[in-house]
Design a protein around this motif. Structure first.
Motif, PDB file in Angstrom:
ATOM      1  N   ALA A   1      45.206 -65.922 -15.158  1.00  0.00           N
ATOM      2  CA  ALA A   1      46.547 -65.883 -14.570  1.00  0.00           C
ATOM      3  C   ALA A   1      46.987 -64.428 -14.515  1.00  0.00           C
ATOM      4  O   ALA A   1      46.505 -63.603 -15.287  1.00  0.00           O
ATOM      5  N   ASN A   2      47.904 -64.138 -13.624  1.00  0.00           N
ATOM      6  CA  ASN A   2      48.458 -62.789 -13.523  1.00  0.00           C
ATOM      7  C   ASN A   2      49.564 -62.652 -14.567  1.00  0.00           C
ATOM      8  O   ASN A   2      50.747 -62.796 -14.252  1.00  0.00           O
ATOM      9  N   ILE A   3      49.158 -62.408 -15.812  1.00  0.00           N
ATOM     10  CA  ILE A   3      50.118 -62.278 -16.917  1.00  0.00           C
ATOM     11  C   ILE A   3      50.780 -60.908 -16.821  1.00  0.00           C
ATOM     12  O   ILE A   3      50.118 -59.879 -16.848  1.00  0.00           O
ATOM     13  N   LEU A   4      52.104 -60.927 -16.706  1.00  0.00           N
ATOM     14  CA  LEU A   4      52.880 -59.694 -16.594  1.00  0.00           C
ATOM     15  C   LEU A   4      53.420 -59.238 -17.939  1.00  0.00           C
ATOM     16  O   LEU A   4      53.718 -58.056 -18.121  1.00  0.00           O
ATOM     17  N   TYR A   5      53.594 -60.196 -18.854  1.00  0.00           N
ATOM     18  CA  TYR A   5      54.145 -59.875 -20.165  1.00  0.00           C
ATOM     19  C   TYR A   5      53.735 -60.962 -21.144  1.00  0.00           C
ATOM     20  O   TYR A   5      53.717 -62.141 -20.796  1.00  0.00           O
ATOM     21  N   GLN A   6      53.404 -60.544 -22.362  1.00  0.00           N
ATOM     22  CA  GLN A   6      53.130 -61.516 -23.422  1.00  0.00           C
ATOM     23  C   GLN A   6      53.434 -60.871 -24.758  1.00  0.00           C
ATOM     24  O   GLN A   6      53.083 -59.720 -25.010  1.00  0.00           O
ATOM     25  N   ASP A   7      54.133 -61.619 -25.606  1.00  0.00           N
ATOM     26  CA  ASP A   7      54.356 -61.215 -26.975  1.00  0.00           C
ATOM     27  C   ASP A   7      54.157 -62.458 -27.842  1.00  0.00           C
ATOM     28  O   ASP A   7      53.624 -63.462 -27.369  1.00  0.00           O
ATOM     29  N   LYS A   8      54.588 -62.417 -29.094  1.00  0.00           N
ATOM     30  CA  LYS A   8      54.345 -63.570 -29.969  1.00  0.00           C
ATOM     31  C   LYS A   8      55.244 -64.763 -29.641  1.00  0.00           C
ATOM     32  O   LYS A   8      54.968 -65.874 -30.065  1.00  0.00           O
ATOM     33  N   ILE A   9      56.292 -64.559 -28.812  1.00  0.00           N
ATOM     34  CA  ILE A   9      57.244 -65.632 -28.516  1.00  0.00           C
ATOM     35  C   ILE A   9      57.055 -66.214 -27.131  1.00  0.00           C
ATOM     36  O   ILE A   9      57.144 -67.432 -26.942  1.00  0.00           O
ATOM     37  N   VAL A  10      56.806 -65.378 -26.114  1.00  0.00           N
ATOM     38  CA  VAL A  10      56.738 -65.842 -24.724  1.00  0.00           C
ATOM     39  C   VAL A  10      55.572 -65.223 -23.968  1.00  0.00           C
ATOM     40  O   VAL A  10      55.034 -64.187 -24.359  1.00  0.00           O
ATOM     41  N   THR A  11      55.249 -65.879 -22.851  1.00  0.00           N
ATOM     42  CA  THR A  11      54.280 -65.359 -21.887  1.00  0.00           C
ATOM     43  C   THR A  11      54.923 -65.467 -20.511  1.00  0.00           C
ATOM     44  O   THR A  11      55.547 -66.479 -20.192  1.00  0.00           O
ATOM     45  N   ALA A  12      54.780 -64.410 -19.708  1.00  0.00           N
ATOM     46  CA  ALA A  12      55.323 -64.399 -18.347  1.00  0.00           C
ATOM     47  C   ALA A  12      54.190 -64.100 -17.372  1.00  0.00           C
ATOM     48  O   ALA A  12      53.382 -63.202 -17.596  1.00  0.00           O
ATOM     49  N   PHE A  13      54.138 -64.896 -16.285  1.00  0.00           N
ATOM     50  CA  PHE A  13      53.064 -64.741 -15.317  1.00  0.00           C
ATOM     51  C   PHE A  13      53.546 -65.148 -13.936  1.00  0.00           C
ATOM     52  O   PHE A  13      54.540 -65.858 -13.781  1.00  0.00           O
ATOM     53  N   SER A  14      52.824 -64.693 -12.923  1.00  0.00           N
ATOM     54  CA  SER A  14      53.174 -65.002 -11.533  1.00  0.00           C
ATOM     55  C   SER A  14      52.918 -66.477 -11.238  1.00  0.00           C
ATOM     56  O   SER A  14      51.894 -67.030 -11.648  1.00  0.00           O
ATOM     57  N   ASP A  15      53.851 -67.091 -10.507  1.00  0.00           N
ATOM     58  CA  ASP A  15      53.689 -68.479 -10.074  1.00  0.00           C
ATOM     59  C   ASP A  15      52.602 -68.521  -8.997  1.00  0.00           C
ATOM     60  O   ASP A  15      52.585 -67.677  -8.108  1.00  0.00           O
ATOM     61  N   ILE A  16      51.713 -69.515  -9.072  1.00  0.00           N
ATOM     62  CA  ILE A  16      50.624 -69.593  -8.087  1.00  0.00           C
ATOM     63  C   ILE A  16      51.093 -70.168  -6.752  1.00  0.00           C
ATOM     64  O   ILE A  16      50.378 -70.082  -5.757  1.00  0.00           O
ATOM     65  N   HIS A  17      52.287 -70.754  -6.735  1.00  0.00           N
ATOM     66  CA  HIS A  17      52.886 -71.249  -5.488  1.00  0.00           C
ATOM     67  C   HIS A  17      54.284 -70.647  -5.350  1.00  0.00           C
ATOM     68  O   HIS A  17      55.286 -71.342  -5.490  1.00  0.00           O
ATOM     69  N   PRO A  18      54.355 -69.337  -5.085  1.00  0.00           N
ATOM     70  CA  PRO A  18      55.661 -68.656  -5.085  1.00  0.00           C
ATOM     71  C   PRO A  18      56.614 -69.146  -4.003  1.00  0.00           C
ATOM     72  O   PRO A  18      56.209 -69.444  -2.889  1.00  0.00           O
ATOM     73  N   LYS A  19      57.887 -69.233  -4.377  1.00  0.00           N
ATOM     74  CA  LYS A  19      58.957 -69.616  -3.456  1.00  0.00           C
ATOM     75  C   LYS A  19      59.749 -68.386  -2.994  1.00  0.00           C
ATOM     76  O   LYS A  19      60.690 -68.512  -2.233  1.00  0.00           O
ATOM     77  N   ALA A  20      59.378 -67.213  -3.497  1.00  0.00           N
ATOM     78  CA  ALA A  20      60.046 -65.953  -3.158  1.00  0.00           C
ATOM     79  C   ALA A  20      59.037 -64.825  -3.387  1.00  0.00           C
ATOM     80  O   ALA A  20      58.025 -65.037  -4.070  1.00  0.00           O
ATOM     81  N   PRO A  21      59.304 -63.633  -2.840  1.00  0.00           N
ATOM     82  CA  PRO A  21      58.386 -62.511  -3.064  1.00  0.00           C
ATOM     83  C   PRO A  21      58.129 -62.228  -4.550  1.00  0.00           C
ATOM     84  O   PRO A  21      57.025 -61.870  -4.936  1.00  0.00           O
ATOM     85  N   VAL A  22      59.154 -62.395  -5.368  1.00  0.00           N
ATOM     86  CA  VAL A  22      58.989 -62.323  -6.820  1.00  0.00           C
ATOM     87  C   VAL A  22      59.253 -63.723  -7.350  1.00  0.00           C
ATOM     88  O   VAL A  22      60.338 -64.276  -7.154  1.00  0.00           O
ATOM     89  N   HIS A  23      58.243 -64.326  -7.957  1.00  0.00           N
ATOM     90  CA  HIS A  23      58.382 -65.652  -8.566  1.00  0.00           C
ATOM     91  C   HIS A  23      57.537 -65.648  -9.830  1.00  0.00           C
ATOM     92  O   HIS A  23      56.320 -65.786  -9.797  1.00  0.00           O
ATOM     93  N   ILE A  24      58.216 -65.463 -10.946  1.00  0.00           N
ATOM     94  CA  ILE A  24      57.571 -65.339 -12.248  1.00  0.00           C
ATOM     95  C   ILE A  24      57.975 -66.533 -13.105  1.00  0.00           C
ATOM     96  O   ILE A  24      59.139 -66.950 -13.100  1.00  0.00           O
ATOM     97  N   LEU A  25      57.021 -67.069 -13.857  1.00  0.00           N
ATOM     98  CA  LEU A  25      57.312 -68.106 -14.841  1.00  0.00           C
ATOM     99  C   LEU A  25      57.308 -67.474 -16.216  1.00  0.00           C
ATOM    100  O   LEU A  25      56.422 -66.674 -16.541  1.00  0.00           O
ATOM    101  N   ILE A  26      58.308 -67.823 -17.016  1.00  0.00           N
ATOM    102  CA  ILE A  26      58.386 -67.368 -18.394  1.00  0.00           C
ATOM    103  C   ILE A  26      58.344 -68.623 -19.255  1.00  0.00           C
ATOM    104  O   ILE A  26      59.169 -69.529 -19.076  1.00  0.00           O
ATOM    105  N   ILE A  27      57.368 -68.685 -20.158  1.00  0.00           N
ATOM    106  CA  ILE A  27      57.192 -69.870 -20.988  1.00  0.00           C
ATOM    107  C   ILE A  27      57.149 -69.485 -22.461  1.00  0.00           C
ATOM    108  O   ILE A  27      56.689 -68.400 -22.818  1.00  0.00           O
ATOM    109  N   PRO A  28      57.625 -70.371 -23.333  1.00  0.00           N
ATOM    110  CA  PRO A  28      57.475 -70.099 -24.764  1.00  0.00           C
ATOM    111  C   PRO A  28      56.017 -70.315 -25.170  1.00  0.00           C
ATOM    112  O   PRO A  28      55.330 -71.166 -24.605  1.00  0.00           O
ATOM    113  N   ASN A  29      55.545 -69.543 -26.121  1.00  0.00           N
ATOM    114  CA  ASN A  29      54.176 -69.720 -26.603  1.00  0.00           C
ATOM    115  C   ASN A  29      54.056 -70.949 -27.498  1.00  0.00           C
ATOM    116  O   ASN A  29      52.956 -71.450 -27.704  1.00  0.00           O
TER     117      ASN A  29
END
Length: 114
Positions: A17-45
């Motif tokens: 996945a195109n992980i843009l950010y990850q720490d011990k609490i969350v991971t953020a990555f690009s959505d594979i079906h973007p609805k906008a030019p920037v579409h990032i998902l942020i999920i808890p680990n």
């Protein structure tokens, strides 16, 4: 197989996945079906099924998710023009994967999205 497993595999880097950010609490990555030019998902680990499972013990995770979303919005240069942060909850709320996740959307005028 439960559909939330895909997010767990992304966190563990078992799925590319195109992980843009990850720490011990969350991971953020690009959505594979973007609805906008920037579409990032942020999920808890840590697995949380829906927003309904936010409780006294894990409530700080949501604040951290918002903080990271704002930092990514600044990094992607969408903070000045504006963006949306969305959390869907359960089927009627539009949640497709049974794992709490936040959408950060921007890069275009979003009044017609979501």
């Amino acid at each position: 197989m439960n559909n939330h497993v895909i997010f767990q595999k992304i966190i563990k880097k078992e799925i590319k996945a195109n992980i843009l950010y990850q720490d011990k609490i969350v991971t953020a990555f690009s959505d594979i079906h973007p609805k906008a030019p920037v579409h990032i998902l942020i999920i808890p680990n840590t697995f949380i099924k829906t927003a309904n499972e936010i409780n006294k013990k894990n409530k700080n995770i949501i604040a951290h998710m918002f903080y990271i979303a704002i930092q990514i919005a600044k990094e992607k240069k969408i903070s000045e023009d504006g963006y949306k942060i969305i959390i869907n909850c359960n089927k009627n709320g539009g949640q497709e994967i049974n794992y709490l996740h936040m959408h950060l959307l921007g890069g275009i005028k979003l009044e017609t999205l979501y």
